[in-house]
Design a protein around this motif. Structure first.
Motif, mmCIF file in Angstrom:
data_model
loop_
_atom_site.group_PDB
_atom_site.id
_atom_site.type_symbol
_atom_site.label_atom_id
_atom_site.label_comp_id
_atom_site.label_asym_id
_atom_site.label_seq_id
_atom_site.Cartn_x
_atom_site.Cartn_y
_atom_site.Cartn_z
ATOM 1 N N VAL A 176 -5.714 16.644 -3.594
ATOM 2 C CA VAL A 176 -6.085 15.384 -4.221
ATOM 3 C C VAL A 176 -5.362 14.322 -3.406
ATOM 4 O O VAL A 176 -4.150 14.409 -3.195
ATOM 5 C CB VAL A 176 -5.659 15.316 -5.702
ATOM 6 N N GLN A 177 -6.116 13.354 -2.914
ATOM 7 C CA GLN A 177 -5.540 12.288 -2.095
ATOM 8 C C GLN A 177 -5.694 10.969 -2.831
ATOM 9 O O GLN A 177 -6.728 10.712 -3.457
ATOM 10 C CB GLN A 177 -6.228 12.224 -0.742
ATOM 11 N N LEU A 178 -4.658 10.135 -2.733
ATOM 12 C CA LEU A 178 -4.656 8.843 -3.403
ATOM 13 C C LEU A 178 -4.189 7.768 -2.431
ATOM 14 O O LEU A 178 -3.223 7.969 -1.704
ATOM 15 C CB LEU A 178 -3.736 8.883 -4.624
ATOM 16 N N ARG A 179 -4.877 6.662 -2.459
ATOM 17 C CA ARG A 179 -4.478 5.488 -1.678
ATOM 18 C C ARG A 179 -4.370 4.331 -2.656
ATOM 19 O O ARG A 179 -5.341 4.002 -3.340
ATOM 20 C CB ARG A 179 -5.475 5.162 -0.589
ATOM 21 N N ARG A 229 0.823 -1.212 0.000
ATOM 22 C CA ARG A 229 0.000 0.000 0.000
ATOM 23 C C ARG A 229 0.854 1.258 0.000
ATOM 24 O O ARG A 229 2.023 1.240 0.383
ATOM 25 C CB ARG A 229 -0.953 0.013 1.194
ATOM 26 N N ALA A 230 0.230 2.345 -0.415
ATOM 27 C CA ALA A 230 0.863 3.666 -0.403
ATOM 28 C C ALA A 230 -0.234 4.714 -0.312
ATOM 29 O O ALA A 230 -1.324 4.534 -0.856
ATOM 30 C CB ALA A 230 1.694 3.881 -1.658
ATOM 31 N N ASP A 231 0.048 5.787 0.386
ATOM 32 C CA ASP A 231 -0.842 6.943 0.472
ATOM 33 C C ASP A 231 -0.047 8.168 0.041
ATOM 34 O O ASP A 231 1.078 8.368 0.521
ATOM 35 C CB ASP A 231 -1.335 7.174 1.907
ATOM 36 N N HIS A 262 -12.126 16.691 -5.294
ATOM 37 C CA HIS A 262 -13.323 17.530 -5.216
ATOM 38 C C HIS A 262 -14.281 17.013 -4.146
ATOM 39 O O HIS A 262 -15.499 17.104 -4.274
ATOM 40 C CB HIS A 262 -13.987 17.581 -6.602
ATOM 41 N N GLY A 263 -13.720 16.396 -3.084
ATOM 42 C CA GLY A 263 -14.525 15.907 -1.968
ATOM 43 C C GLY A 263 -15.203 14.571 -2.205
ATOM 44 O O GLY A 263 -15.993 14.126 -1.387
ATOM 45 N N VAL A 264 -14.903 13.904 -3.320
ATOM 46 C CA VAL A 264 -15.530 12.625 -3.675
ATOM 47 C C VAL A 264 -14.437 11.577 -3.826
ATOM 48 O O VAL A 264 -13.398 11.843 -4.437
ATOM 49 C CB VAL A 264 -16.332 12.747 -4.990
ATOM 50 N N THR A 265 -14.667 10.378 -3.294
ATOM 51 C CA THR A 265 -13.709 9.287 -3.422
ATOM 52 C C THR A 265 -14.279 8.205 -4.327
ATOM 53 O O THR A 265 -15.416 7.776 -4.142
ATOM 54 C CB THR A 265 -13.363 8.683 -2.045
ATOM 55 N N ARG A 266 -13.477 7.791 -5.297
ATOM 56 C CA ARG A 266 -13.830 6.704 -6.205
ATOM 57 C C ARG A 266 -12.643 5.745 -6.255
ATOM 58 O O ARG A 266 -11.490 6.182 -6.264
ATOM 59 C CB ARG A 266 -14.105 7.201 -7.630
ATOM 60 N N SER A 267 -12.931 4.446 -6.315
ATOM 61 C CA SER A 267 -11.883 3.437 -6.425
ATOM 62 C C SER A 267 -11.916 2.806 -7.804
ATOM 63 O O SER A 267 -12.991 2.505 -8.333
ATOM 64 C CB SER A 267 -12.069 2.340 -5.369
ATOM 65 N N ALA A 293 -7.717 4.415 -4.804
ATOM 66 C CA ALA A 293 -8.821 5.230 -4.300
ATOM 67 C C ALA A 293 -8.407 6.689 -4.480
ATOM 68 O O ALA A 293 -7.403 7.131 -3.921
ATOM 69 C CB ALA A 293 -9.106 4.928 -2.838
ATOM 70 N N VAL A 294 -9.154 7.414 -5.293
ATOM 71 C CA VAL A 294 -8.852 8.806 -5.617
ATOM 72 C C VAL A 294 -9.891 9.688 -4.936
ATOM 73 O O VAL A 294 -11.088 9.499 -5.143
ATOM 74 C CB VAL A 294 -8.900 9.046 -7.144
ATOM 75 N N THR A 295 -9.420 10.636 -4.127
ATOM 76 C CA THR A 295 -10.313 11.629 -3.527
ATOM 77 C C THR A 295 -10.021 12.961 -4.207
ATOM 78 O O THR A 295 -8.926 13.512 -4.089
ATOM 79 C CB THR A 295 -10.122 11.730 -2.004
#
Length: 174
Positions: free
Chosen positions: A91-94, A39-41, A112-117, A108-110
């Motif tokens: 922009v946050q990515l996991r 994993r990575a953040d 504009h306040g929305v997270t999609r995987s 998992a991309v966050t």
């Protein structure tokens, strides 16, 4: 410092020839990776993204250059009307490597306040000095509650789908 995330935003609509395809880059990427745990953040600030740099256009496969005023207008619209950088600065990515899924990572991309995987094809190279990951994928702005830029009643638009590529390098901390 060797990491880069590149976004290609293409013009569309009946007057697409009047617009420009843009190469947007994030280079100030921070975070951590745990290769042993798969994993990575990491994250980056949208207001630190650049638009139209010639070397990024070349990397993205886009020809020519874009006039400075078009770059400035694109950046202003991107940070203001589109990404709302004041409300959503990061922009946050996991990234996780699902068990047994060599060559694929779940991202998992966050935005504009929305997270999609999404599952993303990726090449991962882990060495004693750190790791490198590279890949490409596509995202739709509307999946993140973003309304693509449109002018002239929709005659000139930014296409909903964006092309993304990444090269992430992480050094081992001792």
């Amino acid at each position: 410092r060797a990491s880069i995330i590149t976004v290609v935003a293409r013009s569309g609509g009946p007057f697409a020839r009047m617009g420009h395809d843009h190469a947007i880059a994030a280079r100030n990427i921070s975070g951590f990776a745990e290769p042993g745990k798969g994993r990575a953040d990491f994250s980056f600030r949208v207001d630190e993204m650049t638009v139209g740099q010639p070397e990024v256009r070349t990397l993205a496969g886009l020809p020519g250059t874009v006039p400075a005023d078009a770059i400035a207008g694109t950046r202003a619209n991107m940070l203001g009307r589109v990404l709302e950088a004041d409300r959503f600065p990061l922009v946050q990515l996991r990234a996780e490597q699902p068990g047994g899924a060599a060559g694929t990572m779940r991202l998992a991309v966050t935005l504009h306040g929305v997270t999609r995987s999404i599952d993303v094809p990726a090449v991962l190279d882990v060495t004693p000095a750190g790791l490198a990951a590279a890949g490409r994928f596509r995202l739709r702005q509307t999946d993140f509650g973003i309304k693509p830029m449109s002018v002239l009643g929709g005659a000139l638009v930014v296409q909903d789908e964006m092309e993304l590529s990444f090269r992430i390098h992480a050094s081992r901390v001792r």
